[in-house]
Structures are given as structure tokens and as C-alpha cells.
Enzyme design. Structure first.
Site, short mmCIF file in Angstrom:
data_model
loop_
_atom_site.label_atom_id
_atom_site.label_comp_id
_atom_site.label_asym_id
_atom_site.label_seq_id
_atom_site.Cartn_x
_atom_site.Cartn_y
_atom_site.Cartn_z
N ARG A 1 -6.34 3.83 -15.18
CA ARG A 1 -6.38 4.44 -13.84
C ARG A 1 -7.00 5.83 -13.81
O ARG A 1 -7.79 6.14 -12.92
CB ARG A 1 -4.99 4.44 -13.19
CG ARG A 1 -4.38 3.04 -13.04
CD ARG A 1 -3.13 3.03 -12.18
NE ARG A 1 -3.41 3.41 -10.81
CZ ARG A 1 -3.19 4.59 -10.31
NH1 ARG A 1 -2.61 5.53 -11.03
NH2 ARG A 1 -3.52 4.87 -9.07
N CYS B 1 -14.29 5.21 -27.84
CA CYS B 1 -15.60 5.86 -27.90
C CYS B 1 -16.26 5.97 -26.53
O CYS B 1 -17.24 5.29 -26.24
CB CYS B 1 -16.50 5.09 -28.85
SG CYS B 1 -15.90 5.24 -30.52
N GLU B 2 -15.71 6.80 -25.69
CA GLU B 2 -16.22 7.04 -24.34
C GLU B 2 -15.69 8.39 -23.91
O GLU B 2 -14.50 8.66 -24.10
CB GLU B 2 -15.61 6.07 -23.33
CG GLU B 2 -15.99 4.66 -23.49
CD GLU B 2 -16.84 4.14 -22.36
OE1 GLU B 2 -17.17 4.91 -21.43
OE2 GLU B 2 -17.18 2.97 -22.43
N GLU C 1 3.83 -6.65 1.51
CA GLU C 1 3.26 -7.02 0.21
C GLU C 1 3.24 -5.84 -0.76
O GLU C 1 2.18 -5.47 -1.25
CB GLU C 1 1.81 -7.52 0.41
CG GLU C 1 1.68 -8.67 1.38
CD GLU C 1 0.26 -9.20 1.51
OE1 GLU C 1 0.11 -10.36 1.90
OE2 GLU C 1 -0.70 -8.44 1.24
N PRO C 2 4.40 -5.25 -1.05
CA PRO C 2 4.37 -4.09 -1.94
C PRO C 2 4.12 -4.46 -3.38
O PRO C 2 4.61 -5.48 -3.87
CB PRO C 2 5.78 -3.50 -1.78
CG PRO C 2 6.64 -4.67 -1.40
CD PRO C 2 5.76 -5.60 -0.60
N GLY C 3 3.32 -3.67 -4.05
CA GLY C 3 3.14 -3.81 -5.50
C GLY C 3 3.61 -2.52 -6.15
O GLY C 3 4.69 -2.41 -6.70
N ARG C 4 2.77 -1.49 -6.00
CA ARG C 4 3.02 -0.20 -6.64
C ARG C 4 4.43 0.36 -6.36
O ARG C 4 5.10 0.80 -7.28
CB ARG C 4 1.98 0.81 -6.11
CG ARG C 4 1.96 2.13 -6.84
CD ARG C 4 0.98 3.10 -6.15
NE ARG C 4 -0.25 2.48 -5.75
CZ ARG C 4 -1.34 2.40 -6.52
NH1 ARG C 4 -1.35 2.93 -7.71
NH2 ARG C 4 -2.43 1.80 -6.06
N GLY D 1 0.76 -1.24 0.00
CA GLY D 1 0.00 0.00 0.00
C GLY D 1 0.79 1.29 0.00
O GLY D 1 0.19 2.37 -0.07
N TYR E 1 -10.23 5.83 -11.44
CA TYR E 1 -10.07 6.41 -10.09
C TYR E 1 -9.84 7.91 -10.13
O TYR E 1 -9.46 8.49 -9.12
CB TYR E 1 -8.87 5.80 -9.37
CG TYR E 1 -8.72 4.32 -9.45
CD1 TYR E 1 -9.57 3.47 -8.73
CD2 TYR E 1 -7.71 3.74 -10.22
CE1 TYR E 1 -9.41 2.10 -8.80
CE2 TYR E 1 -7.55 2.37 -10.28
CZ TYR E 1 -8.40 1.56 -9.57
OH TYR E 1 -8.24 0.21 -9.62
N1 LLP Z 1 -1.71 -6.90 -0.59
C1 LLP Z 1 -3.05 -6.94 -0.75
C2 LLP Z 1 -3.84 -7.85 0.06
C3 LLP Z 1 -3.66 -6.10 -1.70
O1 LLP Z 1 -4.98 -6.14 -1.85
C4 LLP Z 1 -2.86 -5.22 -2.48
C5 LLP Z 1 -3.47 -4.34 -3.48
C6 LLP Z 1 -1.47 -5.23 -2.28
C7 LLP Z 1 -0.94 -6.07 -1.31
C8 LLP Z 1 -0.54 -4.33 -3.04
O2 LLP Z 1 -0.80 -2.99 -2.77
P1 LLP Z 1 0.19 -1.85 -3.36
O3 LLP Z 1 1.50 -1.95 -2.63
O4 LLP Z 1 0.34 -2.08 -4.79
O5 LLP Z 1 -0.54 -0.57 -3.06
N2 LLP Z 1 -5.84 -0.90 -9.10
C9 LLP Z 1 -5.60 0.07 -8.06
C10 LLP Z 1 -4.88 -0.53 -6.89
C11 LLP Z 1 -5.58 -1.73 -6.30
C12 LLP Z 1 -4.82 -2.33 -5.17
C13 LLP Z 1 -5.41 -3.63 -4.76
N3 LLP Z 1 -4.72 -4.30 -3.69
C14 LLP Z 1 -4.84 1.24 -8.66
O6 LLP Z 1 -4.60 1.25 -9.85
O7 LLP Z 1 -4.51 2.18 -7.95
#
Ligand code: LLP
Length: 421
Positions: free
Chosen positions: A316, A348-349, A277-280, A241, A320
Site C-alpha cells: 500500500r 530491488c526497487e 459492503e465494508p472491508g477495511r 468505503g 498509493y
Molecule cells: N464494495 C465494492 C464494490 C468495492 O469495490 C470495495 C472496495 C468495497 C466494497 C470495500 O471497500 P472498503 O470498505 O474496504 O473501503 N486496495 C485499496 C483499496 C481498494 C478498494 C477496492 N474496492 C487499498 O489498499 O487502499
């Protein structure tokens, strides 16, 4: 930021390469362009921040599931966070160590849980029926499952409601007042379940680390309560997050070190292993979507830059109202007027925009235009709406070579779904 404008010549560069040159050398636009060294640097920032702690970096595959990127992250030592059977299959193919993988989600299917049990990945318990399915999966596979309880700590992450997940109105996790029910349920299945930890995930794009600390304090309290009942649990999973600097306006945002430092003492005080659990924050800033300007038009009071990329490649902003920084890849023509434009695609939106009210020098037709910070939740959320096929992906390697890391989808790929029908 690894994509930066040169003060000398006004071109956009990444890892020493002119994005304009890359754009002209590839077969089609739009395309995603990544910096592989930036991915490495982002992982290293977490690894260094976690020094002195027992930890797992579980990369959230949903953010970006490019296979070559996954292999690279795995080589750098990451584990993986999965939310579907196919993400689990992909992680296994990419060689992730199953004991560094966590299977998450509020609607995990029994057949996917069976695979998770067979492979020995951690599974987060999200609800009563989920626990029931995990018990069944353990019986079917003949394997005891290591589970974490996903507790909804009810902390406000102060983000867009669509990406807030750890508050009362969220569909994720178990309500804390139900904790005892879950502990009793785990106790009554000693052959199927081993409780190893507690998990929470607050939301995404969080830019205040105090929020993580507040949640960690609550979570450690739950862990104390759980341990007091005789469970030997070792893992605290604080989810992902951490936000990134989408605005490029000089703001100073918390780093992985700031995040880990706010929870370090708590984790050490209870001798816990920390899972994050980093993604972004691992992948977003490593990439741009590179587009070409199709043309410029004015309708009434509004000016538009129309590009070949769209909400199909990058949703995005439409979904959002997210801000992603937009820039031209080459210096402005000397006579170009600076105006305020909506940057839109051909879909087309009216929701098809990449940026609203952006001040830009009027671009020439064919000029390159990038949408920054497109590494996370962009390609992985791309669609084929209007039959805009998913774009190719490239990365710039450590030695400055550009290689394709995913083929662009084609019309022929699309027609294959109908073969033999
Ligand atoms: N762990 C869990 C349980 C999650 O649900 C998520 C993201 C992550 C880790 C990774 O979070 P991050 O570090 O990436 O913030 N599509 C949206 C974001 C949806 C996130 C969903 N869960 C966007 O484009 O902003």
C-alpha cells in the site's frame, strides 16, 4: 487500536501479549499478527449500528481472504461481497449464506456468473454486456437471478484517485442517464432477471460520512423512479468505503454508527433493506505486519532502517503513497539517538518502502518493528516479487493463545508449479 504501547514498560502489546514475545516464539518473520477479539468488536460495532434496520453486512472479501478469518466473520453473521469466481468459491467453502452474498465487478466472467446463478447470490449489473452475460448465466443454470443495478452516482469521495470508484471517470457501474435502458432490458427478461435493488460504491478510505448521505439521497431518488415503473425493489446497497485512523495522531473519525445514522431515516422512509459492503473498517485495524530490523544505514542525507518485510508483503505505501503507522515493539535503548528514517525492505526497487521520513529511536539489529493497520489490502495484495514468499499469519484468540491461521509460503511451494513440466 488493539496494538498499544505500554506506558509502564515501553513494549507493544496486543490483547495482553507482548508482541516481542510472539515474535520470538514464531518460526519466521515477517508475519501478520491479528487480534481475533478485535475482529469480533469491529463486527459488533456494525451490528449495533444497524439495530432497527433490515440489513446485510456484506464483508468485502478482497480486503482479506484468510479462510479462518472468513469463517469467523461468517459465524458472526456477516455475508460476503465477491469480485471473482474464486472469491465466490471461497465464500461458499467458508459457509457463507449465499442469500447474504453479492457478486460485484465490471468484468465478471460468464462461467463465474453461472456459478453465482446456481448458488442464488445477488448479482450487481455493471454494464450492457454484463447484463447480457447475466441473462445467459440464468438460461444456462435454469435459475432466475436476483440483480441490483450498480449506479454510478457521480459523487466525489475525496480520496486517492486509485480508490475512487463512484465518479464520472470510473470504470464501474452504469451511467445514471442510461438507467431507463437497463430498466427496459430487465423488463424484457422476466424469466431470467428479478430486479431487487440498487447499488453504489463511492470509493475507499472515506472519512466524511456526508459523502455517504449525499449518495444515499441520490440513490433513494433512483429507487423512487424505479418503483414508479412497477418494479418491487427492496434493497439499497450503499457499498463500503469507510476509512480508518491510519495516522494514530488522535483524530476522531466517523464510526459505523455515524455512517449508518446518516442514512437511517432515508432507508426507513422507503421501507428498504440496507446492504453495506465494508472491508477495511472491519479488518484493517485488527492486524500488524511484524518485521525484524536487518540493519540501519545512511546514504548521503538519508537514514534508512532496513527490515525483512517489504513491498512484496505490504504494497500500500508503494502503490498509493499510503501512510501506515510504524513503531518498534520494544522500548528504545537508553543511548539510542532519535532520527528520521525511511523504513525500507530488501526488494530491488526504490519503490520498496513501508514508511518515509519516520522519526524513530535508532533500532538495534534484530529489533522488532510493526507496520500497523495491516489487516486490509495487505496480505490479500501480497506478491512473491523477488521470491519473497508470502508470510504466515497468526491470530491472538479470546483466551490469549496465539495460533497460526495460515502457513507461510515456502520455496518448495514455488517449485511445485514446475513439477512434471
Ligand atoms: N464494495 C465494492 C464494490 C468495492 O469495490 C470495495 C472496495 C468495497 C466494497 C470495500 O471497500 P472498503 O470498505 O474496504 O473501503 N486496495 C485499496 C483499496 C481498494 C478498494 C477496492 N474496492 C487499498 O489498499 O487502499
Amino acid at each position: 487500536h488493539c496494538f498499544t504501547k505500554s506506558e509502564q514498560d515501553g513494549y507493544l502489546y496486543c490483547e495482553g501479549l507482548k508482541v516481542q514475545d510472539v515474535m520470538e516464539s514464531v518460526e519466521r518473520r515477517p508475519f501478520y499478527l491479528y487480534s481475533k477479539p478485535q475482529i469480533t468488536r469491529n463486527v459488533e460495532a456494525y451490528v449495533e449500528a444497524l439495530e432497527g434496520l433490515n440489513s446485510i453486512i456484506g464483508y468485502a472479501i478482497k480486503a482479506n481472504n484468510n479462510f479462518k478469518i472468513l469463517e469467523h466473520l461468517r459465524q458472526l453473521g456477516c455475508g460476503a461481497v465477491l469480485v471473482s469466481g474464486n472469491e465466490l468459491r471461497l465464500a461458499l467453502r467458508a459457509g457463507f449464506d449465499p442469500t447474504k452474498c453479492i457478486f460485484n465487478g465490471n468484468g465478471k466472467l460468464l462461467e463465474d456468473l453461472v456459478l453465482a446463478a446456481q448458488e442464488g447470490v445477488f448479482v450487481n449489473v455493471d454494464s450492457e454486456f454484463d447484463l447480457d452475460n447475466i441473462v445467459s448465466a440464468a438460461r444456462i443454470s435454469g435459475k432466475k437471478v436476483n440483480v441490483l443495478l450498480r449506479i454510478n452516482p457521480d459523487v466525489d469521495p475525496q480520496v486517492h484517485p486509485y480508490v475512487a470508484t463512484g465518479n464520472k471517470s470510473s470504470k464501474f457501474g452504469i451511467r445514471n442517464e442510461k438507467l431507463q435502458w437497463f430498466l427496459d432490458a430487465v423488463k424484457s427478461h422476466p424469466n431470467e432477471l428479478k430486479l431487487v435493488g440498487a447499488h453504489c460504491h463511492l470509493g475507499s478510505t472515506i472519512t466524511k460520512v456526508d459523502i455517504f448521505r449525499d449518495a444515499a439521497v441520490l440513490m433513494v431518488n433512483y429507487i423512487d423512479q424505479i418503483r414508479a415503473q412497477g418494479f418491487e425493489i427492496d434493497y439499497l446497497n450503499i457499498g463500503g468505503g469507510l476509512g480508518i485512523d491510519y495516522y494514530h495522531a488522535g483524530a476522531i473519525l466517523p464510526t459505523p454508527r455515524d455512517l449508518i445514522d446518516t442514512v437511517r431515516e432515508l432507508v426507513l422512509s422507503r421501507k428498504l433493506n440496507l446492504i453495506i459492503e465494508p472491508g477495511r473498517s472491519l479488518i484493517a485495524n485488527t492486524c500488524c505486519l511484524v518485521n525484524r530490523v536487518t540493519g540501519v544505514k545512511t546514504n548521503g542525507a538519508k537514514n534508512f532502517v532496513v527490515i525483512d518485510g517489504s513491498m512484496a508483503e505490504l504494497i500500500r505505501p508503494s502503490l498509493y503513497d499510503a501512510y501506515q503507522h510504524i513503531e518498534l515493539v520494544s522500548p528504545a535503548q537508553p543511548d539510542a539517538e532519535v532520527s528520521t528514517f525511511d523504513v525500507v525492505g530488501p526488494v530491488c526497487e526504490s519503490a520498496d518502502f513501508l514508511g518515509k521520513e519516520r522519526e524513530l529511536p535508532t533500532p538495534a539489529r534484530g529489533a522488532g518493528l510493526v507496520v500497523h493497520d495491516a489487516g486490509a489490502y495487505c496480505m490479500s495484495m501480497a506478491s512473491t516479487y523477488n521470491l519473497k514468499m508470502r508470510p504466515p499469519e497468526y491470530w491472538i484468540d479470546e483466551d490469549g493463545t496465539v495460533s497460526k491461521i495460515r502457513h507461510g509460503e515456502t520455496f518448495a511451494d514455488h517449485m511445485r508449479y514446475f513439477e512434471g513440466l
